[in-house]
Design a protein around this motif. Structure first.
Motif, short mmCIF file in Angstrom:
data_model
loop_
_atom_site.label_atom_id
_atom_site.label_comp_id
_atom_site.label_asym_id
_atom_site.label_seq_id
_atom_site.Cartn_x
_atom_site.Cartn_y
_atom_site.Cartn_z
N LEU A 113 8.46 -8.97 11.46
CA LEU A 113 7.29 -8.48 10.73
C LEU A 113 6.34 -7.68 11.61
O LEU A 113 5.34 -7.17 11.12
CB LEU A 113 6.53 -9.66 10.11
CG LEU A 113 7.24 -10.34 8.94
CD1 LEU A 113 6.54 -11.62 8.57
CD2 LEU A 113 7.31 -9.40 7.75
N ASP A 114 6.67 -7.59 12.90
CA ASP A 114 5.84 -6.85 13.85
C ASP A 114 4.39 -7.32 13.80
O ASP A 114 3.45 -6.53 13.73
CB ASP A 114 5.92 -5.34 13.56
CG ASP A 114 5.37 -4.50 14.73
OD1 ASP A 114 5.40 -5.00 15.87
OD2 ASP A 114 4.91 -3.37 14.48
N ILE A 115 4.22 -8.65 13.87
CA ILE A 115 2.87 -9.24 13.80
C ILE A 115 2.22 -9.17 15.17
O ILE A 115 2.79 -9.66 16.15
CB ILE A 115 2.94 -10.71 13.34
CG1 ILE A 115 3.74 -10.86 12.06
CG2 ILE A 115 1.52 -11.27 13.15
CD1 ILE A 115 4.00 -12.30 11.66
N PRO A 116 1.05 -8.59 15.28
CA PRO A 116 0.37 -8.52 16.58
C PRO A 116 -0.31 -9.85 16.93
O PRO A 116 -1.53 -9.98 16.90
CB PRO A 116 -0.64 -7.39 16.37
CG PRO A 116 -0.96 -7.45 14.92
CD PRO A 116 0.30 -7.89 14.22
N THR A 117 0.49 -10.83 17.23
CA THR A 117 -0.02 -12.13 17.63
C THR A 117 0.94 -12.73 18.63
O THR A 117 1.88 -12.07 19.09
CB THR A 117 -0.21 -13.07 16.41
OG1 THR A 117 -0.95 -14.23 16.82
CG2 THR A 117 1.11 -13.50 15.81
N GLN A 118 0.74 -13.98 19.00
CA GLN A 118 1.56 -14.66 19.97
C GLN A 118 2.03 -15.98 19.38
O GLN A 118 1.38 -16.53 18.48
CB GLN A 118 0.82 -14.90 21.30
CG GLN A 118 -0.64 -15.20 21.17
CD GLN A 118 -1.49 -13.97 20.87
OE1 GLN A 118 -1.21 -12.86 21.30
NE2 GLN A 118 -2.58 -14.16 20.12
N THR A 119 3.16 -16.47 19.87
CA THR A 119 3.70 -17.73 19.38
C THR A 119 3.74 -18.74 20.51
O THR A 119 3.71 -18.39 21.69
CB THR A 119 5.11 -17.54 18.80
OG1 THR A 119 6.00 -17.13 19.84
CG2 THR A 119 5.11 -16.51 17.68
N ALA A 155 14.68 -18.10 26.67
CA ALA A 155 14.01 -18.26 25.38
C ALA A 155 12.76 -17.38 25.33
O ALA A 155 12.14 -17.10 26.36
CB ALA A 155 13.64 -19.71 25.15
N PRO A 156 12.35 -16.93 24.13
CA PRO A 156 11.19 -16.04 23.99
C PRO A 156 9.87 -16.80 24.09
O PRO A 156 9.21 -17.10 23.08
CB PRO A 156 11.39 -15.42 22.61
CG PRO A 156 12.13 -16.48 21.83
CD PRO A 156 13.04 -17.15 22.83
N VAL A 157 9.45 -17.10 25.30
CA VAL A 157 8.21 -17.84 25.55
C VAL A 157 7.06 -16.85 25.68
O VAL A 157 7.05 -16.01 26.59
CB VAL A 157 8.32 -18.70 26.82
CG1 VAL A 157 6.98 -19.36 27.13
CG2 VAL A 157 9.41 -19.75 26.66
N ASP A 158 6.08 -16.94 24.79
CA ASP A 158 4.86 -16.15 24.90
C ASP A 158 3.82 -16.92 25.72
O ASP A 158 3.53 -16.58 26.86
CB ASP A 158 4.29 -15.83 23.52
CG ASP A 158 5.04 -14.74 22.80
OD1 ASP A 158 5.89 -14.07 23.43
OD2 ASP A 158 4.79 -14.55 21.59
N LEU A 159 3.28 -17.97 25.13
CA LEU A 159 2.23 -18.76 25.78
C LEU A 159 2.80 -20.02 26.41
O LEU A 159 3.72 -20.64 25.86
CB LEU A 159 1.14 -19.15 24.77
CG LEU A 159 0.48 -18.03 23.98
CD1 LEU A 159 -0.71 -18.57 23.19
CD2 LEU A 159 0.05 -16.88 24.89
N VAL A 160 2.26 -20.39 27.55
CA VAL A 160 2.64 -21.63 28.24
C VAL A 160 1.56 -22.67 27.95
O VAL A 160 0.40 -22.49 28.32
CB VAL A 160 2.77 -21.40 29.75
CG1 VAL A 160 3.10 -22.71 30.46
CG2 VAL A 160 3.84 -20.35 30.04
N GLU A 175 2.88 -18.53 36.95
CA GLU A 175 3.60 -17.43 37.58
C GLU A 175 4.89 -17.11 36.83
O GLU A 175 5.27 -15.94 36.67
CB GLU A 175 3.91 -17.78 39.04
CG GLU A 175 2.69 -17.77 39.95
CD GLU A 175 1.98 -16.44 39.97
OE1 GLU A 175 2.66 -15.40 40.06
OE2 GLU A 175 0.73 -16.43 39.88
N ALA A 176 5.58 -18.16 36.35
CA ALA A 176 6.81 -17.93 35.59
C ALA A 176 6.52 -17.19 34.29
O ALA A 176 7.28 -16.29 33.89
CB ALA A 176 7.49 -19.27 35.30
N GLY A 177 5.42 -17.55 33.63
CA GLY A 177 5.04 -16.86 32.41
C GLY A 177 4.68 -15.40 32.65
O GLY A 177 5.07 -14.51 31.90
N LEU A 178 3.94 -15.16 33.73
CA LEU A 178 3.58 -13.78 34.07
C LEU A 178 4.81 -12.93 34.34
O LEU A 178 4.86 -11.75 33.99
CB LEU A 178 2.66 -13.76 35.29
CG LEU A 178 1.22 -14.27 35.09
CD1 LEU A 178 0.51 -14.36 36.44
CD2 LEU A 178 0.44 -13.35 34.15
N ALA A 179 5.81 -13.53 34.97
CA ALA A 179 7.03 -12.79 35.32
C ALA A 179 7.78 -12.31 34.08
O ALA A 179 8.52 -11.33 34.15
CB ALA A 179 7.94 -13.67 36.17
#
Length: 458
Positions: free
Chosen positions: A216-222, A239-244, A270-274
């Protein structure tokens, strides 16, 4: 060094800063349970007077949890910004309250001050403030963060879409996502609390959430709110991790009870930033807190629960989070007994978090055995909205059937936006308009594209 103040001819003595801060705290059941609450209203007023006369500088030399025993204390003291603190360095706690309420103290001044404040300074001033003081000051502060949209702009109120399911059933989660999106929720995050915290289940839920968002191209995070170590395992699997996400506390021992440390949080950050998944920013940490967690873990060091709670915000601040959320009434009446205590605590937490520079949300909630109801939650939601809360929860029917507590519904978020003239995050609002949905009211027919994107749809 002790502290003292006389009320009506009675001299009240407080042997140390911990006792002074605890006795100055407006009454709550958790402090009574811990044995640190003031013994009388007179003692509480005396402590508040003595605290008001205490110089802010005192907090830089007198830790409520010893420096050598606690890494959160070391984080607070070692990270203090003396230059940012300079404008208020000569003030007492009472003088600081007056300075905060002055018309000349605006959003720009408060943003510059935040790195110079310690949690104990902020907790102290909140203890001598009325609710209207907490609201007035918090309303001045704007903390703006970004990942795929812009959170915290003045005049906005974001909503976490919380589609929890008792067995993590994809159709149950998807149905609640649909319900929330149709009612304008989801700009803060689409975030699921998993019923089962293991990496296989986590990856399955992450794929579900990201699939809907991407199609849906939603401009948000999961986010799936699993333990940080499980999230790191999911990252290793691609896996598609947005927020930690992680629950945190205000002492080293509390965080240890959650199975985390400052070092582990840094590694996860740091892993999330990468991964580089943010499109307009890289604020990717999501923290939850709550008054009473340190006491329940026997990790409070004799400090009142509100001061310990604010110390957890120093942990959050270190990692530049997208979202911080105090789950204010979730732990139960042993810590916040009734609606009055929950309302006070929610406004305190919000004020303290924003003053420390955090994007502060509040889960306006209670458990079914607390002396509270939805009228109390309506009051707190409305007060927080006037105070400029960054975001609140959106739960189907206000009843989380997986976590078994009462929160705010999608309609409650619409009420607050409509009443107070608040808007969603701008990128999300534009998306709602493109889908044929009215962002402020949630009115409109279900778009076919939205229906087709959901798992199990024909």
């Amino acid at each position: 060094m002790g502290f003292a103040h006389s009320i009506n001819g009675t001299r009240h003595v407080f042997p140390d800063l911990r006792r002074l801060m605890a006795c100055a705290t407006p009454f709550r059941s958790g402090d009574a349970l811990a044995g640190v609450a003031a013994g009388s209203a007179s003692e509480r007023v005396a402590a508040q007077h003595a605290l008001a006369d205490l110089p802010l500088r005192h907090f830089l030399n007198d830790a409520v949890v010893p420096y050598e025993d606690d890494d959160v204390t070391r984080l607070i003291i070692d990270g203090h910004d003396a230059r940012a603190f300079a404008p208020v360095a000569a003030l007492t706690v009472g003088g600081f309250r007056d300075w905060l309420l002055a018309e000349t103290t605006d959003a720009f001044v408060l943003a510059a001050l935040a790195p110079g404040l310690t949690p104990e300074m902020v907790a102290a001033v909140s203890k001598i403030m009325r609710l209207q003081d907490l609201i007035s000051v918090a309303a001045k502060v704007s903390v703006i963060t970004r990942f795929r949209n812009t959170i915290g702009l003045p005049g906005t109120l974001s909503i976490r879409l919380q589609p929890n399911d008792p067995v993590d059933a994809p159709r149950g989660v998807a149905a609640q996502i649909l319900d929330g999106l149709l009612l304008g929720a989801g700009d803060a995050v689409i975030g699921v609390n998993p019923a089962t915290d293991n990496v296989d289940n986590l990856c399955r839920l992450l794929e579900l959430l990201d699939g809907v968002r991407d199609r849906l191209d939603i401009p948000t995070q999961t986010c799936v709110l699993s333990h940080v170590t499980t999230t790191m395992l999911a990252m290793e699997r691609g896996a598609p991790v947005d927020l930690v996400f992680q629950s945190i506390g205000g002492t080293e021992a509390t965080n240890r009870s959650f199975g985390v440390s400052l070092g582990l949080l840094a590694e996860a950050h740091e892993a999330g930033l990468a991964l580089g998944r943010g499109t307009i920013g890289q604020n990717l940490m999501y923290f939850e807190t709550g008054q009473g967690s340190a006491l329940s873990a026997n990790a409070h060091h004799g400090v009142d629960q509100q001061t310990i709670e604010v110390r957890s915000y120093a942990v959050a601040r270190k990692f530049s989070p997208l979202l911080v959320n105090t789950v204010v009434g979730f732990i139960g009446p042993e810590y916040l007994f009734d609606g009055k205590q929950i309302i006070r605590a929610g406004l305190e937490d919000h004020f303290c978090g924003k003053l420390l520079g955090l994007p502060m949300g509040v889960d306006v909630c209670y458990t079914n055995h607390a002396e509270a109801d939805q009228d109390d939650m309506d009051a707190l939601l409305t007060l927080l909205g006037t105070a400029g809360v960054t975001y609140v929860m959106g739960v189907a029917g206000a009843d989380d059937v997986m976590l078994a507590y009462q929160s705010t519904s999608f309609h409650d978020g619409l009420y607050a936006r409509a009443l107070l003239g608040k808007r969603p995050a701008p990128e999300f609002e534009a998306w709602l308009d493109r889908q044929g949905l009215a962002a402020a009211s949630g009115a409109g027919r279900m778009p076919a594209s939205l229906l087709r994107a959901l798992p199990g749809a024909a």
